[in-house]
Write a protein that holds these residues in place. Structure first.
Motif, PDB file in Angstrom:
ATOM      1  N   PHE A   1       0.832  -1.155   0.024  1.00  0.00           N
ATOM      2  CA  PHE A   1      -0.112  -0.242   0.011  1.00  0.00           C
ATOM      3  C   PHE A   1       0.940   1.125   0.149  1.00  0.00           C
ATOM      4  O   PHE A   1       2.142   1.288   0.614  1.00  0.00           O
ATOM      5  N   ALA A   2       0.395   2.361  -0.549  1.00  0.00           N
ATOM      6  CA  ALA A   2       1.003   3.783  -0.596  1.00  0.00           C
ATOM      7  C   ALA A   2       1.077   4.345   0.549  1.00  0.00           C
ATOM      8  O   ALA A   2       1.953   5.063   1.000  1.00  0.00           O
ATOM      9  N   THR A   3      -0.102   4.051   1.373  1.00  0.00           N
ATOM     10  CA  THR A   3      -0.367   5.015   2.756  1.00  0.00           C
ATOM     11  C   THR A   3      -0.867   4.042   3.873  1.00  0.00           C
ATOM     12  O   THR A   3      -1.312   3.075   3.387  1.00  0.00           O
ATOM     13  N   ALA A   4      -0.685   4.453   4.744  1.00  0.00           N
ATOM     14  CA  ALA A   4      -1.269   3.646   6.267  1.00  0.00           C
ATOM     15  C   ALA A   4      -2.683   3.806   6.061  1.00  0.00           C
ATOM     16  O   ALA A   4      -3.423   2.686   6.592  1.00  0.00           O
ATOM     17  N   ALA A   5      -3.113   4.953   5.529  1.00  0.00           N
ATOM     18  CA  ALA A   5      -4.712   4.832   5.620  1.00  0.00           C
ATOM     19  C   ALA A   5      -5.324   3.708   4.729  1.00  0.00           C
ATOM     20  O   ALA A   5      -6.355   3.284   4.884  1.00  0.00           O
ATOM     21  N   VAL A   6      -4.817   3.633   3.508  1.00  0.00           N
ATOM     22  CA  VAL A   6      -5.251   2.701   2.626  1.00  0.00           C
ATOM     23  C   VAL A   6      -4.972   1.199   3.121  1.00  0.00           C
ATOM     24  O   VAL A   6      -5.964   0.279   3.068  1.00  0.00           O
ATOM     25  N   ALA A   7      -3.794   1.048   3.653  1.00  0.00           N
ATOM     26  CA  ALA A   7      -3.636  -0.444   4.279  1.00  0.00           C
ATOM     27  C   ALA A   7      -4.656  -0.611   5.607  1.00  0.00           C
ATOM     28  O   ALA A   7      -5.186  -1.595   5.659  1.00  0.00           O
ATOM     29  N   ARG A   8      -4.983   0.655   6.261  1.00  0.00           N
ATOM     30  CA  ARG A   8      -5.904   0.260   7.325  1.00  0.00           C
ATOM     31  C   ARG A   8      -7.288  -0.108   6.990  1.00  0.00           C
ATOM     32  O   ARG A   8      -8.028  -0.943   7.240  1.00  0.00           O
ATOM     33  N   GLY A   9      -7.657   0.501   5.463  1.00  0.00           N
ATOM     34  CA  GLY A   9      -9.155   0.377   4.931  1.00  0.00           C
ATOM     35  C   GLY A   9      -9.055  -1.188   4.395  1.00  0.00           C
ATOM     36  O   GLY A   9      -9.980  -1.738   4.508  1.00  0.00           O
ATOM     37  N   ALA A  10      -7.901  -1.570   3.846  1.00  0.00           N
ATOM     38  CA  ALA A  10      -7.848  -2.685   3.401  1.00  0.00           C
ATOM     39  C   ALA A  10      -8.051  -3.978   4.530  1.00  0.00           C
ATOM     40  O   ALA A  10      -8.463  -4.760   4.262  1.00  0.00           O
ATOM     41  N   CYS A  11      -7.527  -3.593   5.756  1.00  0.00           N
ATOM     42  CA  CYS A  11      -7.681  -4.432   6.930  1.00  0.00           C
ATOM     43  C   CYS A  11      -9.056  -4.611   7.141  1.00  0.00           C
ATOM     44  O   CYS A  11      -9.679  -5.663   7.681  1.00  0.00           O
ATOM     45  N   THR A  12     -10.040  -3.391   7.383  1.00  0.00           N
ATOM     46  CA  THR A  12     -11.449  -3.195   7.549  1.00  0.00           C
ATOM     47  C   THR A  12     -11.921  -4.337   6.496  1.00  0.00           C
ATOM     48  O   THR A  12     -13.127  -4.766   7.041  1.00  0.00           O
ATOM     49  N   VAL A  13     -11.527  -4.268   5.304  1.00  0.00           N
ATOM     50  CA  VAL A  13     -12.310  -4.993   4.336  1.00  0.00           C
ATOM     51  C   VAL A  13     -12.050  -6.554   4.650  1.00  0.00           C
ATOM     52  O   VAL A  13     -12.834  -7.278   4.645  1.00  0.00           O
ATOM     53  N   GLU A  14     -10.856  -6.921   5.008  1.00  0.00           N
ATOM     54  CA  GLU A  14     -10.539  -8.248   5.077  1.00  0.00           C
ATOM     55  C   GLU A  14     -11.303  -8.875   6.582  1.00  0.00           C
ATOM     56  O   GLU A  14     -11.597  -9.785   6.550  1.00  0.00           O
ATOM     57  N   ALA A  15     -11.338  -7.892   7.571  1.00  0.00           N
ATOM     58  CA  ALA A  15     -12.046  -8.147   8.735  1.00  0.00           C
ATOM     59  C   ALA A  15     -13.415  -8.439   8.630  1.00  0.00           C
ATOM     60  O   ALA A  15     -14.138  -9.032   9.282  1.00  0.00           O
ATOM     61  N   GLY A  16     -14.153  -7.575   7.660  1.00  0.00           N
ATOM     62  CA  GLY A  16     -15.545  -7.627   7.216  1.00  0.00           C
ATOM     63  C   GLY A  16     -16.480  -6.922   7.981  1.00  0.00           C
ATOM     64  O   GLY A  16     -17.499  -7.085   8.085  1.00  0.00           O
ATOM     65  N   GLN A  17     -15.729  -5.916   8.997  1.00  0.00           N
ATOM     66  CA  GLN A  17     -16.439  -4.905   9.649  1.00  0.00           C
ATOM     67  C   GLN A  17     -15.606  -3.906  10.028  1.00  0.00           C
ATOM     68  O   GLN A  17     -14.206  -3.917   9.915  1.00  0.00           O
ATOM     69  N   MET A  18     -16.260  -2.895  10.589  1.00  0.00           N
ATOM     70  CA  MET A  18     -15.165  -1.808  10.858  1.00  0.00           C
ATOM     71  C   MET A  18     -14.318  -2.065  11.991  1.00  0.00           C
ATOM     72  O   MET A  18     -14.619  -3.013  13.041  1.00  0.00           O
ATOM     73  N   LEU A  19     -13.068  -1.550  12.177  1.00  0.00           N
ATOM     74  CA  LEU A  19     -12.085  -1.626  12.891  1.00  0.00           C
ATOM     75  C   LEU A  19     -11.719  -0.428  13.946  1.00  0.00           C
ATOM     76  O   LEU A  19     -11.820   0.740  13.421  1.00  0.00           O
ATOM     77  N   LEU A  20     -11.528  -0.434  15.084  1.00  0.00           N
ATOM     78  CA  LEU A  20     -11.271   0.727  15.906  1.00  0.00           C
ATOM     79  C   LEU A  20      -9.570   0.646  15.893  1.00  0.00           C
ATOM     80  O   LEU A  20      -9.074  -0.184  16.541  1.00  0.00           O
ATOM     81  N   TRP A  21      -9.202   1.807  15.593  1.00  0.00           N
ATOM     82  CA  TRP A  21      -7.500   1.864  15.359  1.00  0.00           C
ATOM     83  C   TRP A  21      -7.049   2.520  16.401  1.00  0.00           C
ATOM     84  O   TRP A  21      -7.742   3.607  16.767  1.00  0.00           O
TER      85      TRP A  21
END
Length: 68
Positions: free
Chosen positions: A22-42
């Motif tokens: 990923f180019a940015t941490a924000a995009v990487a966190r978004g991908a983790c949310t997709v992988e988890a299948g629900q919103m994550l609290l960072w």
């Protein structure tokens, strides 16, 4: 420009998935949310962003501060 990878760490501490690059941490966190299948609290821990869900830990390196 930095290349970042997100790690998904299982309950026993093993890396169960590596997402990216990923180019940015924000995009990487978004991908983790997709992988988890629900919103994550960072939360920010030292040099990483960390979220926990169902015994898994999602870890994304923080981007270095920009010099003003």
């Amino acid at each position: 420009m930095f290349t970042l990878y997100a790690l998904v760490i299982g309950p026993s501490g093993e890396v169960v998935a590596r997402l990216g690059p990923f180019a940015t941490a924000a995009v990487a966190r978004g991908a983790c949310t997709v992988e988890a299948g629900q919103m994550l609290l960072w939360t920010r821990r030292e040099q990483d962003w960390v979220a926990e869900l169902d015994g898994r830990e999602y870890r994304v390196p923080a981007e270095p501060a920009l010099d003003a």
